[in-house]
Design a protein around this motif. Structure first.
Motif, PDB file in Angstrom:
ATOM      1  N   ARG A   1      21.699  20.730  41.091  1.00 47.98           N
ATOM      2  CA  ARG A   1      22.644  21.622  40.215  1.00 47.98           C
ATOM      3  C   ARG A   1      21.882  22.451  39.384  1.00 47.98           C
ATOM      4  NH1 ARG A   1      26.104  23.653  38.003  1.00 47.98           N
ATOM      5  NH2 ARG A   1      25.955  24.151  40.273  1.00 47.98           N
ATOM      6  N   HIS A   2      20.572  22.086  39.093  1.00 53.79           N
ATOM      7  CA  HIS A   2      19.716  23.014  38.311  1.00 53.79           C
ATOM      8  C   HIS A   2      19.532  24.330  39.069  1.00 53.79           C
ATOM      9  CE1 HIS A   2      16.852  24.450  35.373  1.00 53.79           C
ATOM     10  NE2 HIS A   2      15.878  24.474  36.116  1.00 53.79           N
ATOM     11  N   TYR A   3      19.714  24.563  40.297  1.00 55.97           N
ATOM     12  CA  TYR A   3      19.680  25.677  40.868  1.00 55.97           C
ATOM     13  C   TYR A   3      20.872  26.577  40.802  1.00 55.97           C
ATOM     14  CZ  TYR A   3      16.010  22.986  43.401  1.00 55.97           C
ATOM     15  OH  TYR A   3      14.796  22.100  43.756  1.00 55.97           O
ATOM     16  N   GLY A   4      22.011  26.209  40.419  1.00 53.81           N
ATOM     17  CA  GLY A   4      22.962  27.086  39.984  1.00 53.81           C
ATOM     18  C   GLY A   4      24.310  26.946  40.937  1.00 53.81           C
ATOM     19  N   ASP A   5      25.434  27.649  40.437  1.00 54.55           N
ATOM     20  CA  ASP A   5      26.493  27.498  41.388  1.00 54.55           C
ATOM     21  C   ASP A   5      26.404  28.389  42.496  1.00 54.55           C
ATOM     22  OD1 ASP A   5      27.702  26.013  39.140  1.00 54.55           O
ATOM     23  OD2 ASP A   5      29.231  27.625  38.659  1.00 54.55           O
ATOM     24  N   GLU A   6      25.581  29.509  42.275  1.00 57.20           N
ATOM     25  CA  GLU A   6      25.674  30.267  43.516  1.00 57.20           C
ATOM     26  C   GLU A   6      24.734  29.661  44.743  1.00 57.20           C
ATOM     27  OE1 GLU A   6      23.737  34.620  44.883  1.00 57.20           O
ATOM     28  OE2 GLU A   6      23.722  34.208  42.790  1.00 57.20           O
ATOM     29  N   SER A   7      23.676  28.775  44.415  1.00 50.94           N
ATOM     30  CA  SER A   7      23.122  28.218  45.355  1.00 50.94           C
ATOM     31  C   SER A   7      23.724  27.058  45.800  1.00 50.94           C
ATOM     32  CB  SER A   7      21.679  27.761  44.789  1.00 50.94           C
ATOM     33  OG  SER A   7      20.574  27.081  45.659  1.00 50.94           O
ATOM     34  N   GLU A   8      24.170  26.299  45.251  1.00 53.08           N
ATOM     35  CA  GLU A   8      24.911  25.113  45.796  1.00 53.08           C
ATOM     36  C   GLU A   8      26.398  25.731  46.365  1.00 53.08           C
ATOM     37  OE1 GLU A   8      24.506  20.889  43.570  1.00 53.08           O
ATOM     38  OE2 GLU A   8      25.452  22.472  42.212  1.00 53.08           O
ATOM     39  N   GLY A   9      26.774  26.407  45.929  1.00 55.37           N
ATOM     40  CA  GLY A   9      28.260  27.056  46.745  1.00 55.37           C
ATOM     41  C   GLY A   9      27.678  27.582  48.203  1.00 55.37           C
TER      42      GLY A   9
ATOM     43  N   SER B   1      28.528  19.258  41.528  1.00 52.92           N
ATOM     44  CA  SER B   1      27.783  19.416  42.824  1.00 52.92           C
ATOM     45  C   SER B   1      28.552  19.249  44.033  1.00 52.92           C
ATOM     46  CB  SER B   1      26.381  18.734  42.847  1.00 52.92           C
ATOM     47  OG  SER B   1      25.541  19.137  42.076  1.00 52.92           O
ATOM     48  N   LEU B   2      29.410  18.077  43.970  1.00 48.92           N
ATOM     49  CA  LEU B   2      30.280  17.527  45.074  1.00 48.92           C
ATOM     50  C   LEU B   2      31.279  18.745  45.378  1.00 48.92           C
ATOM     51  CD1 LEU B   2      30.837  13.712  44.258  1.00 48.92           C
ATOM     52  CD2 LEU B   2      29.526  14.582  45.962  1.00 48.92           C
ATOM     53  N   GLU B   3      31.709  19.080  44.159  1.00 52.17           N
ATOM     54  CA  GLU B   3      32.787  20.399  44.379  1.00 52.17           C
ATOM     55  C   GLU B   3      32.385  21.539  44.939  1.00 52.17           C
ATOM     56  OE1 GLU B   3      35.477  23.146  41.310  1.00 52.17           O
ATOM     57  OE2 GLU B   3      34.216  21.656  40.624  1.00 52.17           O
ATOM     58  N   LEU B   4      30.962  21.991  44.680  1.00 54.48           N
ATOM     59  CA  LEU B   4      30.378  23.417  45.176  1.00 54.48           C
ATOM     60  C   LEU B   4      29.891  23.018  46.769  1.00 54.48           C
ATOM     61  CD1 LEU B   4      28.502  24.403  41.972  1.00 54.48           C
ATOM     62  CD2 LEU B   4      30.436  25.707  43.103  1.00 54.48           C
ATOM     63  N   LEU B   5      29.568  21.849  46.890  1.00 54.24           N
ATOM     64  CA  LEU B   5      29.019  21.373  48.338  1.00 54.24           C
ATOM     65  C   LEU B   5      30.086  21.167  49.189  1.00 54.24           C
ATOM     66  CD1 LEU B   5      25.680  19.557  47.150  1.00 54.24           C
ATOM     67  CD2 LEU B   5      25.912  21.742  48.425  1.00 54.24           C
ATOM     68  N   ARG B   6      31.371  21.081  48.628  1.00 55.84           N
ATOM     69  CA  ARG B   6      32.390  20.873  49.431  1.00 55.84           C
ATOM     70  C   ARG B   6      32.602  19.544  50.219  1.00 55.84           C
ATOM     71  NH1 ARG B   6      34.981  26.860  50.859  1.00 55.84           N
ATOM     72  NH2 ARG B   6      34.089  27.812  49.057  1.00 55.84           N
ATOM     73  N   THR B   7      32.154  18.335  49.744  1.00 53.26           N
ATOM     74  CA  THR B   7      32.016  17.192  50.109  1.00 53.26           C
ATOM     75  C   THR B   7      32.264  15.967  49.220  1.00 53.26           C
ATOM     76  OG1 THR B   7      30.421  15.494  51.414  1.00 53.26           O
ATOM     77  CG2 THR B   7      29.459  17.003  49.467  1.00 53.26           C
ATOM     78  N   ASP B   8      32.804  14.879  49.825  1.00 58.31           N
ATOM     79  CA  ASP B   8      32.979  13.670  48.761  1.00 58.31           C
ATOM     80  C   ASP B   8      31.871  12.968  48.471  1.00 58.31           C
ATOM     81  OD1 ASP B   8      35.602  14.660  48.911  1.00 58.31           O
ATOM     82  OD2 ASP B   8      36.210  13.602  50.911  1.00 58.31           O
ATOM     83  N   VAL B   9      30.501  13.000  49.272  1.00 59.27           N
ATOM     84  CA  VAL B   9      29.538  12.159  49.149  1.00 59.27           C
ATOM     85  C   VAL B   9      28.351  12.921  49.410  1.00 59.27           C
ATOM     86  CG1 VAL B   9      29.799  11.359  51.478  1.00 59.27           C
ATOM     87  CG2 VAL B   9      28.644  10.163  49.955  1.00 59.27           C
ATOM     88  N   LEU B  10      27.181  12.704  48.638  1.00 57.79           N
ATOM     89  CA  LEU B  10      25.987  13.090  48.943  1.00 57.79           C
ATOM     90  C   LEU B  10      25.051  11.863  49.711  1.00 57.79           C
ATOM     91  CD1 LEU B  10      25.233  15.180  45.538  1.00 57.79           C
ATOM     92  CD2 LEU B  10      26.113  15.955  47.895  1.00 57.79           C
ATOM     93  N   ASP B  11      24.314  12.280  50.542  1.00 52.93           N
ATOM     94  CA  ASP B  11      23.399  11.462  51.281  1.00 52.93           C
ATOM     95  C   ASP B  11      22.371  10.615  50.341  1.00 52.93           C
ATOM     96  OD1 ASP B  11      24.775  11.706  53.935  1.00 52.93           O
ATOM     97  OD2 ASP B  11      24.350  13.675  53.530  1.00 52.93           O
ATOM     98  N   LEU B  12      21.752  11.598  49.599  1.00 53.42           N
ATOM     99  CA  LEU B  12      20.780  11.137  48.587  1.00 53.42           C
ATOM    100  C   LEU B  12      20.917  11.950  47.413  1.00 53.42           C
ATOM    101  CD1 LEU B  12      18.144   9.468  48.034  1.00 53.42           C
ATOM    102  CD2 LEU B  12      16.867  11.466  48.875  1.00 53.42           C
ATOM    103  N   TYR B  13      21.161  11.119  46.156  1.00 47.04           N
ATOM    104  CA  TYR B  13      21.132  11.791  45.049  1.00 47.04           C
ATOM    105  C   TYR B  13      20.125  11.496  44.078  1.00 47.04           C
ATOM    106  CZ  TYR B  13      23.385  14.079  41.079  1.00 47.04           C
ATOM    107  OH  TYR B  13      23.721  14.878  39.687  1.00 47.04           O
ATOM    108  N   LEU B  14      19.146  12.414  43.425  1.00 46.79           N
ATOM    109  CA  LEU B  14      18.111  12.402  42.897  1.00 46.79           C
ATOM    110  C   LEU B  14      18.346  12.639  41.234  1.00 46.79           C
ATOM    111  CD1 LEU B  14      15.629  13.934  45.183  1.00 46.79           C
ATOM    112  CD2 LEU B  14      16.301  11.427  45.189  1.00 46.79           C
ATOM    113  N   LEU B  15      17.699  11.975  40.265  1.00 49.55           N
ATOM    114  CA  LEU B  15      17.541  12.286  39.053  1.00 49.55           C
ATOM    115  C   LEU B  15      16.405  13.460  38.978  1.00 49.55           C
ATOM    116  CD1 LEU B  15      17.686   8.796  37.281  1.00 49.55           C
ATOM    117  CD2 LEU B  15      19.483  10.764  37.476  1.00 49.55           C
ATOM    118  N   HIS B  16      16.518  14.547  38.385  1.00 50.03           N
ATOM    119  CA  HIS B  16      15.772  15.810  38.724  1.00 50.03           C
ATOM    120  C   HIS B  16      14.584  15.569  37.801  1.00 50.03           C
ATOM    121  CE1 HIS B  16      15.783  20.209  40.187  1.00 50.03           C
ATOM    122  NE2 HIS B  16      14.613  19.602  40.336  1.00 50.03           N
ATOM    123  N   ARG B  17      14.614  14.999  36.611  1.00 52.01           N
ATOM    124  CA  ARG B  17      13.675  14.829  35.553  1.00 52.01           C
ATOM    125  C   ARG B  17      13.736  13.513  35.133  1.00 52.01           C
ATOM    126  NH1 ARG B  17      11.874  18.880  37.711  1.00 52.01           N
ATOM    127  NH2 ARG B  17      10.785  20.667  36.597  1.00 52.01           N
TER     128      ARG B  17
END
Length: 287
Positions: free
Chosen positions: A42-50, A89-105
């Motif tokens: 998410r920190h990489y921004g809408d453009e990157s995830e989108g 992130s799910l919205e921008l990545l156009r998916t209902d599920v992420l395979d691995l989700y990390l706390l970034h900090r």
């Protein structure tokens, strides 16, 4: 990952493609060569995830790729931001599920139980298949998993800290941590090694301020010289040898790479076919 890792999908090609300042044409070449893992945040921004979401959708890749997302980065490093970050992130990545989700900090003033409370509902609802952390200490990682075990909830499946043949001298960014290989070896905790190329230190990129602050030291220059020498003997690019060192660690490890050109991508992927001996590994590290 390269070896069996409970809760995580396998990786036929043991390299993770980064998504920051990487041309989508390289993503396509990566997939064509057998790559499946993509790292974003998410920190990489809408453009990157989108851009990644559109790429995956356009090529019909969702069932073939592994999407690693991250959230709760500083200054939103708090449990109350996890849900908002994940949903976006799910919205921008156009998916209902992420395979691995990390706390970034990590905010170490926050009890691990509060982080667990923020993540557990999303794992239970199927929005994330596995959870983990990035830039967390081993002690906090273990404390989180102990809390999860007490409550019968899924714990962290992987840690993403920095690891490369060159030792990071100063943090590349505030709050980021180098991996502890001894702990990973003892616990067999899978590692997603970010900046595995040491930000281009082994890839022949022009020296910049980031390299000078984080990587340039007599010891690291000697490690690069040795990597260059071994690469010459093996007929390989230097960065392939450096990444092969990461892959050869005595625990499951996947290097995260951010190639800047087709030639650099080829050099990174060449690491997957390299088997370094214990003698070579020790020599590269200066042992």
């Amino acid at each position: 990952m390269t070896r069996a890792s409970p809760g995580l999908p396998g990786a036929a090609l043991p390299i993770v493609m980064g998504t920051v300042r990487v041309e989508p044409s390289l993503w396509e070449a990566f997939v064509d060569r057998g790559g499946t893992w993509f790292d974003t945040a998410r920190h990489y921004g809408d453009e990157s995830e989108g851009e990644l979401g559109r790429f995956v959708e356009r090529h019909g890749l969702r069932e073939r790729v592994v999407l690693v997302g991250k959230g709760a980065h500083t200054p939103w490093c708090a449990p109350e931001h996890v849900e908002r970050h994940l949903e976006r992130s799910l919205e921008l990545l156009r998916t209902d599920v992420l395979d691995l989700y990390l706390l970034h900090r990590d905010d170490r003033t926050v009890p691990v139980e509060e982080w667990l409370d923020a993540l557990a509902p999303h794992a239970a609802a199927g929005r994330v298949r596995a959870i983990g952390a990035s830039n967390w200490t081993p002690e906090r990682f273990e404390a989180f998993n102990a809390a999860a075990a007490r409550q019968g909830l899924p714990g962290f499946a992987a840690l993403s800290n920095q690891l490369s043949l060159a030792e990071m001298l100063e943090p590349v960014w505030d709050g980021c941590l180098r991996a502890d290989p001894a702990w990973h070896a003892r616990t067999q905790t899978p590692l997603l090694a970010w900046s595995a190329q040491a930000r281009g230190f082994f890839a022949g990129r022009a020296e910049d301020e980031e390299q000078r602050l984080s990587w340039l030291s007599p010891a690291n220059l000697e490690r690069r010289r040795r990597a260059e020498a071994l690469a010459g003997e093996l007929g390989l690019p230097t960065v392939a040898v450096a990444l092969a060192w990461v892959l050869a660690q005595p625990f499951p490890a996947l290097p995260v790479v951010g190639p800047r050109s087709p030639a650099e991508l080829d050099a990174c992927l060449a690491a997957a076919g390299v088997a370094l001996s214990s003698k070579q590994l020790a020599w590269l590290a200066g042992s």
